[in-house]
Structure formats: structure tokens, C-alpha cells
Design a protein around this motif. Structure first.
Motif, PDB file in Angstrom:
ATOM      1  N   THR A   1      40.913  44.345  42.619  1.00 17.61           N
ATOM      2  CA  THR A   1      40.580  43.267  43.546  1.00 17.61           C
ATOM      3  C   THR A   1      39.223  43.516  44.198  1.00 17.61           C
ATOM      4  O   THR A   1      38.409  42.592  44.343  1.00 17.61           O
ATOM      5  CB  THR A   1      41.661  43.146  44.629  1.00 17.61           C
ATOM      6  OG1 THR A   1      42.933  42.924  44.012  1.00 17.61           O
ATOM      7  CG2 THR A   1      41.358  42.006  45.585  1.00 17.61           C
TER       8      THR A   1
ATOM      9  N   TYR B   1      42.349  36.715  51.693  1.00 15.50           N
ATOM     10  CA  TYR B   1      42.737  37.505  50.529  1.00 15.50           C
ATOM     11  C   TYR B   1      43.692  38.629  50.899  1.00 15.50           C
ATOM     12  O   TYR B   1      44.483  39.094  50.059  1.00 15.50           O
ATOM     13  CB  TYR B   1      41.524  38.022  49.754  1.00 15.50           C
ATOM     14  CG  TYR B   1      40.776  39.195  50.330  1.00 15.50           C
ATOM     15  CD1 TYR B   1      41.326  40.465  50.362  1.00 15.50           C
ATOM     16  CD2 TYR B   1      39.474  39.051  50.795  1.00 15.50           C
ATOM     17  CE1 TYR B   1      40.618  41.537  50.854  1.00 15.50           C
ATOM     18  CE2 TYR B   1      38.756  40.117  51.281  1.00 15.50           C
ATOM     19  CZ  TYR B   1      39.344  41.367  51.314  1.00 15.50           C
ATOM     20  OH  TYR B   1      38.639  42.431  51.815  1.00 15.50           O
TER      21      TYR B   1
ATOM     22  N   MET C   1      42.396  36.734  40.991  1.00 14.96           N
ATOM     23  CA  MET C   1      41.445  36.962  42.073  1.00 14.96           C
ATOM     24  C   MET C   1      40.053  36.423  41.771  1.00 14.96           C
ATOM     25  O   MET C   1      39.310  36.085  42.698  1.00 14.96           O
ATOM     26  CB  MET C   1      41.361  38.459  42.389  1.00 14.96           C
ATOM     27  CG  MET C   1      42.667  39.079  42.856  1.00 14.96           C
ATOM     28  SD  MET C   1      43.515  38.158  44.185  1.00 14.96           S
ATOM     29  CE  MET C   1      42.337  38.248  45.518  1.00 14.96           C
TER      30      MET C   1
ATOM     31  N   LEU D   1      46.945  38.791  48.738  1.00 12.80           N
ATOM     32  CA  LEU D   1      47.172  39.993  47.952  1.00 12.80           C
ATOM     33  C   LEU D   1      48.538  40.606  48.244  1.00 12.80           C
ATOM     34  O   LEU D   1      49.296  40.938  47.324  1.00 12.80           O
ATOM     35  CB  LEU D   1      46.063  41.006  48.230  1.00 12.80           C
ATOM     36  CG  LEU D   1      46.078  42.301  47.402  1.00 12.80           C
ATOM     37  CD1 LEU D   1      45.847  42.006  45.929  1.00 12.80           C
ATOM     38  CD2 LEU D   1      45.024  43.269  47.915  1.00 12.80           C
TER      39      LEU D   1
ATOM     40  N   TYR E   1      50.048  41.440  44.656  1.00  9.99           N
ATOM     41  CA  TYR E   1      50.595  42.805  44.597  1.00  9.99           C
ATOM     42  C   TYR E   1      52.100  42.820  44.311  1.00  9.99           C
ATOM     43  O   TYR E   1      52.564  43.616  43.479  1.00  9.99           O
ATOM     44  CB  TYR E   1      50.257  43.532  45.901  1.00  9.99           C
ATOM     45  CG  TYR E   1      50.997  44.825  46.118  1.00  9.99           C
ATOM     46  CD1 TYR E   1      50.604  45.994  45.474  1.00  9.99           C
ATOM     47  CD2 TYR E   1      52.089  44.888  46.992  1.00  9.99           C
ATOM     48  CE1 TYR E   1      51.284  47.192  45.681  1.00  9.99           C
ATOM     49  CE2 TYR E   1      52.763  46.076  47.204  1.00  9.99           C
ATOM     50  CZ  TYR E   1      52.362  47.220  46.551  1.00  9.99           C
ATOM     51  OH  TYR E   1      53.039  48.403  46.753  1.00  9.99           O
TER      52      TYR E   1
ATOM     53  N   ILE F   1      45.163  40.788  37.839  1.00 11.07           N
ATOM     54  CA  ILE F   1      44.249  40.763  38.982  1.00 11.07           C
ATOM     55  C   ILE F   1      43.019  39.912  38.673  1.00 11.07           C
ATOM     56  O   ILE F   1      42.616  39.053  39.470  1.00 11.07           O
ATOM     57  CB  ILE F   1      43.815  42.188  39.368  1.00 11.07           C
ATOM     58  CG1 ILE F   1      45.026  43.027  39.763  1.00 11.07           C
ATOM     59  CG2 ILE F   1      42.803  42.140  40.514  1.00 11.07           C
ATOM     60  CD1 ILE F   1      45.843  42.476  40.903  1.00 11.07           C
TER      61      ILE F   1
END
Length: 528
Positions: free
Chosen positions: A236, A184, A458, A188, A193, A454
Motif C-alpha cells: 500500500t 485510506y 489501492m 485499509l 487488510y 493490494i
């Protein structure tokens, strides 16, 4: 600028006008071919740099701006050490190595992920000028202009990306597998991001304020990343904590029955916690003032300086508010007063997160109010997580996610029009400056967008990791501690001296100096 006030008497010769006269005279003198000596040549070169006419002037400006971002980016990267110390101090002794390694790998995974695809997705140049959802150029930064400004821009933005990933480490501490953490972290910083960055910070983003035609005529103001960085990392962390579940014994007993009072796991080193907090606070002076990006003009210098002031005041007010509010709540409940260091530290960090979005566009008095409310937001959200039985080992979600939302929203209330113009935005002010609410609407939409993005990405990502058995460690490994089960031994060598060696030493000393008492620690071992 005419001067009539403190430090300069009315009626004096205008200092700026005199400087301009002298500089013009010197330039005329130098252009006449009068550079007869090395001293005169040096004077002419300095005058040319000051007036911007020298060939070296552009290089000097680029050098100053490059060094400014290098210094600011280094401070932001130092926050990695702050996160490491804070997390290491907050966990139990048996998991220190694990959390320290995860913090180190955040920087490494963040660098690789952002270099390969992250930077391209976030900041790719769009020659058409259209609004885009994601960038698509400069993969492996292979199309960057090979100048100091381009290279240092990548470095500065990488430091921010690594910060977003590190936020998650503390929340899932003491029970998360290393393989999941690596997965992750790269995902991310490499994709999730950068899309948020592109939407708000890129000139091609659909929510950005840096366009001639921003959304709703205003765009989103998130100067240094309350939403882009901290909300992204905090959201997250929240999803990860929910999917991963609480630490063993935190909310449930061995039979799975809910505990009447949640168990607390005391931090193993308050000293490391405080050190980490101060390192983070120190690093924030690169995070916020450094987001001015350049320092070669009066407007940027003024913005950067204002950021330093508002950052300081928000942190201080957040710290004091959180600690004393918690003390008052305790006094009302028990009649006794105590002062919680954890509340003070996280209150300060909450204030720092909250001011990050508006540090360049709010006044000092407003930063105090933002910090005070940040302290209350932290306390309320921390208690809410416990009530919902969501285990956050270091309270990163209340600090970064909750106060990230508050920071983004606060801009819609407190943005001051003159400061906005100086910082490079339009002059549509916040509600408290008679704004029409458009800025507040933009800020609210940014919160909804970041949360939706997100949670949409996620949640299935962590669920799949969990189904594959890649997310959580074995219960026995968790009980023993991740240092021993995953990292070849404990972080601290707690082995004491052998009893027979201590007895021999005491006997040796007594033969030379008379009888010597055996230390109490050794006596306890004998009786045991």
C-alpha cells in the motif's frame, strides 16, 4: 519424561512419575471426604486444578490464555509508539506534528474500521466449513461469544490491523493531506487488510494451512504476518508513494529538471529514530511469540519461546549485515569507512519483518541466515527506489514490503518439520529439509496474491484521491511545513530570549559580581 543428561543423573527416580503418584494419592484422599481443615481444602483445590478435575480448572486456563494475549496485544499496540518516534525522528523538524498526529489517528481509525466491518470480514465463523473469500458475520462484533477469549481475540487482531495501516504513514510523510490519510486508513483496516487475513489466517480461507484440506495439501505458513501484515502495509505504501510523487526538491529542481544526485533530507532527531527502533523491536516480542495465541500447553509454550529466540537473532543479524555491507560498499567506492546508523536501524527492522512469517517453524541458525539476507534485501530495494525516483521518506517499503516478501518465501526454504508440527502445522518441510517444493509453491502464490489484491484495489483508490485534489498538499504548504500550515504552529518552540532581557541580566550581574561577558550567541545576534 525420563531424564538422562545434563542437570539430572541417570538412574534417578523419574520426577514426573513421582508427581503423578503423589497427585493421584492426594486426589483419592480428597475424594474420600477427608477435607477436614482449611489447609487440607486448599491442598485439595490445588490438586484438582493441577489435574484438571476442578470446576475452576477451565476458568484458570482461559484466564491464563486471556492474560497472555492481553500482554502480547499490548506489546503490539506499543509498536504504534515505536512507529511514531521513528517517523517523527526521520522527518524534518517542520513536519513533526503532522506525522505524530497521523500515527495517533492510525490507531483510532484502525479501531473503528476493524470494529465495524474489518473483524467480520477477516474472521467470521463459517458453519458450513467451506472455503470462502471473505467473512460475513460479527459486524460491530455483535455476535461474539461474550467470553474473555473472544474479546481478547478481537483486541489482539485489532493491534495487528493498526500496524498494517501505520506502515504507510512514514512513506508518504511531509506531503500527504490529512483527509486522504484518514480515508485510506479506514479503507485499509476495514476491507483491504481483512480480506488478506481471511485468506491466510481464517480457518475458512482459501490459502490457509488450518484446514483438513489445505491448498496443495499444505497451505500458506505466515505465522505472525510477514505477508499478511507487512507486505500488505508495504505494498500500500509503495502504491501511495508512486501516485503521490516525491517530496519537493528530492529528485527534481524547481524547473522540473532531474537532479544529477538526489537531494537528501537529514533526519531531525536521531535520538527519536533509535528510540522508535527499540520500541518496535520490543513490541515484536508480542507480535511473534504472541501469535501462538495460547500458552496453556507445552507445545504452545515451546513455540512461543522459539519465536522469541528466532526474532532476536534475525534482528541482530539484519542490523549487523546491513550496516557493515554498506560500510564495505563505501570503502570500495571511496576508500573511506563510515558506519551508518540508519542502515543499522533499518537492517534490524528488516530482519524482524523477514522472520515474522517463519519465526515458529525455523531453527535459530536459519533465523541468522534469514536476517543476513534481509539486510541485503533492504539495501538493494532502497537503492532501487532511489533509482526509480520513488520517494519513501522513512524507507518503509524496503523494510516492510521487500522483506515481507523475503520472509514469506524463506519459510519455503527453511521450515523444519518438527517445529512445524509443534506449531500446529503439517509436517511438509521446506526445500532445505528435503521438501518436495509444495510449501515453497504455496508461499510464492501467497506473495502473488497479496501483491495483486493490494495493487488492484489501492491503485485506483489513490488515483481517484489524487484527481479529486484530496491527496497532496499545496506546494507552498509543503515548503513552509505541515506543522505550521495544518496544525497551528511548529512542534518545537525555538524562540530565544529577547536581546534586551539578556543585556539587562548581564548588566545586573556585572554590578554585583564584576564584569560578565555577554554570551557568544547574543554577540552574534548583535552583529547580525
Amino acid at each position: 519424561m525420563d531424564c538422562c543428561g545434563c542437570g539430572c543423573g541417570c538412574g534417578e527416580v523419574n520426577p514426573k512419575g513421582m508427581a503423578e503418584f503423589d497427585n493421584t494419592f492426594i486426589l483419592d484422599f480428597c475424594s474420600g471426604g477427608n477435607e477436614s481443615s482449611s489447609d487440607v481444602q486448599a491442598l485439595c483445590q490445588v490438586a484438582g486444578l493441577a489435574n484438571g478435575t476442578s470446576a475452576s480448572a477451565a476458568g484458570l486456563v482461559e484466564g491464563i490464555n486471556t492474560f497472555f494475549l492481553l500482554f502480547a496485544g499490548a506489546l503490539v499496540f506499543l509498536m504504534q509508539a515505536g512507529f511514531a518516534m521513528l517517523c517523527a525522528g526521520s522527518v524534518r523538524q517542520k513536519n513533526v506534528k503532522n506525522i505524530m498526529l497521523k500515527n495517533m489517528l492510525d490507531a483510532c481509525g484502525g479501531a473503528i474500521g476493524f470494529w465495524t466491518i474489518g473483524y467480520a470480514f477477516a474472521y467470521a465463523d463459517n458453519s458450513s466449513g467451506d472455503k470462502t473469500f471473505i467473512g460475513g458475520k460479527n459486524f460491530f462484533v455483535n455476535q461474539l461469544d461474550e467470553s474473555g477469549g473472544a474479546w481478547i481475540g478481537f483486541f489482539f487482531q485489532f493491534a495487528f490491523a493498526a500496524t498494517a495501516a501505520t506502515i504507510v504513514a512514514g512513506t508518504v510523510a511531509e506531503r500527504c493531506k490529512m483527509s486522504a490519510y484518514l480515508c485510506y486508513s479506514v479503507f485499509l483496516t476495514g476491507f483491504v487488510y481483512p480480506v488478506v487475513v481471511h485468506s491466510i489466517w481464517s480457518a475458512d480461507g482459501w490459502l490457509t494451512a488450518f484446514r483438513d484440506d489445505p491448498w496443495k495439501g499444505v497451505g500458506v505458513i505466515d505465522f505472525a504476518g510477514s505477508g499478511v501484515v507487512h507486505m500488505t502495509g508495504g505494498a500500500t505504501a509503495l502504491v501511495a508513494a508512486i501516485v503521490l510523487g516525491p517530496r519537493k526538491g528530492r529528485f527534481y529542481d524547481e524547473d522540473g529538471n532531474a537532479l544529477e544526485t538526489p537531494a537528501s533530507f537529514p533526519a531531525h532527531s536521531v535520538a527519536l529514530q533509535v528510540l522508535g527502533t527499540f520500541l518496535l523491536w520490543f513490541g515484536w516480542y508480542g507480535f511473534n511469540p504472541g501469535s501462538a495465541l495460547v500458552i496453556d500447553n507445552a507445545a504452545s509454550a515451546s513455540t512461543s519461546a522459539l519465536c522469541a529466540v528466532t526474532t532476536t537473532l534475525a534482528a541482530a543479524s539484519g542490523c549487523v549485515c546491513a550496516m557493515f555491507t554498506d560500510t564495505i560498499i563505501e570503502m570500495m567506492a571511496t576508500g573511506e569507512a563510515s558506519y551508518d546508523l540508519t542502515m543499522a536501524m533499518n537492517g534490524a527492522l528488516g530482519g524482524l519483518v523477514a522472520i515474522t512469517a517463519g519465526c515458529s517453524v525455523v531453527t535459530p541458525w536459519a533465523s541468522i541466515i534469514i536476517g543476513i539476507i534481509a539486510g541485503w534485501v533492504y539495501i538493494a530495494f532502497s537503492k532501487l527506489l532511489v533509482k526509480l525516483k520513488i520517494d519513501d521518506a522513512v524507507d518503509a517499503v524496503p523494510v516492510h514490503f521487500a522483506n515481507g516478501m523475503w520472509g514469506v518465501l524463506a519459510v519455503g526454504f527453511f521450515a523444519e518439520p518438527d517445529a512445524m508440527v509443534t506449531a500446529g502445522y503439517n509436517d511438509v518441510p521446506g526445500v532445505f529439509y528435503k521438501g518436495d517444493g509444495k510449501l515453497l509453491l504455496c508461499q510464492f502464490v501467497a506473495i502473488i496474491w497479496i501483491c495483486a489484491w493490494i495493487f488492484f484495489l489501492m491503485t485506483p483508490f489513490f488515483v481517484v484521491l489524487n484527481i479529486l485534489g484530496m491527496f497532496r498538499v499545496d506546494p507552498l504548504e509543503e515548503e513552509v511545513g505541515l506543522d505550521i500550515s495544518h496544525h497551528r504552529g511548529a512542534a518545537y518552540d525555538m524562540t530565544s530570549a529577547k536581546k534586551e532581557d539578556v543585556e539587562e541580566l548581564m548588566e545586573h550581574r556585572s554590578s554585583k559580581h564584576g564584569k560578565v561577558e555577554v554570551p557568544k550567541e547574543v554577540q552574534k545576534e548583535d552583529t547580525a
